[in-house]
Scaffold this motif. Structure first.
Motif, short mmCIF file in Angstrom:
data_model
loop_
_atom_site.label_atom_id
_atom_site.label_comp_id
_atom_site.label_asym_id
_atom_site.label_seq_id
_atom_site.Cartn_x
_atom_site.Cartn_y
_atom_site.Cartn_z
N UNK A 1 42.18 50.56 37.92
CA UNK A 1 43.35 51.36 38.24
C UNK A 1 44.02 50.78 39.48
N UNK A 2 43.20 50.29 40.40
CA UNK A 2 43.68 49.75 41.66
C UNK A 2 42.79 48.57 42.03
N UNK A 3 43.39 47.45 42.38
CA UNK A 3 42.61 46.28 42.77
C UNK A 3 43.41 45.46 43.78
N UNK A 4 42.76 45.14 44.90
CA UNK A 4 43.35 44.27 45.92
C UNK A 4 42.26 43.38 46.47
N UNK A 5 42.66 42.20 46.92
CA UNK A 5 41.70 41.27 47.48
C UNK A 5 42.37 40.49 48.61
N UNK A 6 41.60 40.21 49.66
CA UNK A 6 42.10 39.50 50.83
C UNK A 6 41.07 38.48 51.29
N UNK A 7 41.53 37.44 51.98
CA UNK A 7 40.60 36.46 52.56
C UNK A 7 41.32 35.68 53.66
N UNK A 8 40.53 35.09 54.52
CA UNK A 8 41.02 34.15 55.50
C UNK A 8 40.75 32.77 54.94
N UNK A 9 41.81 32.05 54.57
CA UNK A 9 41.67 30.74 53.93
C UNK A 9 41.38 29.67 54.97
N UNK A 10 40.37 28.86 54.68
CA UNK A 10 39.99 27.75 55.54
C UNK A 10 40.27 26.45 54.80
N UNK A 11 40.05 25.35 55.47
CA UNK A 11 40.20 24.04 54.83
C UNK A 11 38.99 23.77 53.93
N UNK A 12 39.06 22.70 53.16
CA UNK A 12 37.96 22.24 52.31
C UNK A 12 37.55 23.26 51.26
N UNK A 13 38.53 23.90 50.60
CA UNK A 13 38.25 24.88 49.54
C UNK A 13 37.25 25.95 49.98
N UNK A 14 37.48 26.49 51.15
CA UNK A 14 36.60 27.52 51.68
C UNK A 14 37.43 28.67 52.23
#
Length: 157
Positions: free
Chosen positions: A118-131
């Motif tokens: 019904x509800x979906x959210x996602x967050x991240x702090x993007x780093x270098x090297x696919x991390x």
């Protein structure tokens, strides 16, 4: 040559300081959310780290997220609010807006269109090297409602 090396060192130090600052900001915000809601009716909060059940929780999520993904996770905080009132659910959604100011929001819409959320959210702090670090996912469906925060350096394939 020494000048170039000094300038390069300063640039690297500034980048690492920015990463550490953002990471600690996210962790502080999540801790604030937990302390605010841990005694609210219908809300259950749990934080696990090394030595307090992290390995068991990582094993549970290994099939969902992948072994390599879970390898870099150093702590997991789960806020489960399935039995909370509608007002509390809305308040927790507003808390996620605060995280959106610190982290990059990730599109979680599934390509196959078979998403029962019904509800979906996602967050991240993007780093270098696919991390990435400080991964937050919020999912609500008919059966359950949960916010999960994973700290650490997480490799993304």
């Amino acid at each position: 040559m020494k000048r170039k090396l000094f300038i390069l060192s300063l640039c690297i130090l500034a980048a690492l300081t920015g990463y550490a600052q953002n990471s600690s900001d996210v962790e502080t915000k999540v801790k604030e959310i937990v302390s605010k809601y841990e005694n609210v009716k219908g809300v259950n909060c749990m934080t696990v780290a090394k030595g307090s059940g992290l390995g068991l929780v990582k094993a549970m999520f290994k099939d969902e997220f992948g072994k390599d993904f879970m390898k870099g996770v150093t702590s997991i905080t789960i806020i489960e609010y399935t039995n909370a009132s509608h007002d509390v659910c809305l308040q927790l959604r507003k808390e996620l807006d605060g995280l959106a100011q610190i982290l990059e929001e990730i599109d979680v819409n599934r390509e196959d269109g078979a998403d029962d959320s019904i509800y979906a959210r996602s967050f991240a702090l993007t780093l270098e090297d696919n991390a990435m670090s400080d991964f937050v996912i919020a999912m609500e469906n008919k059966e359950s409602k949960m916010i999960m925060y994973m700290a650490g350096k997480i490799k993304v394939e």
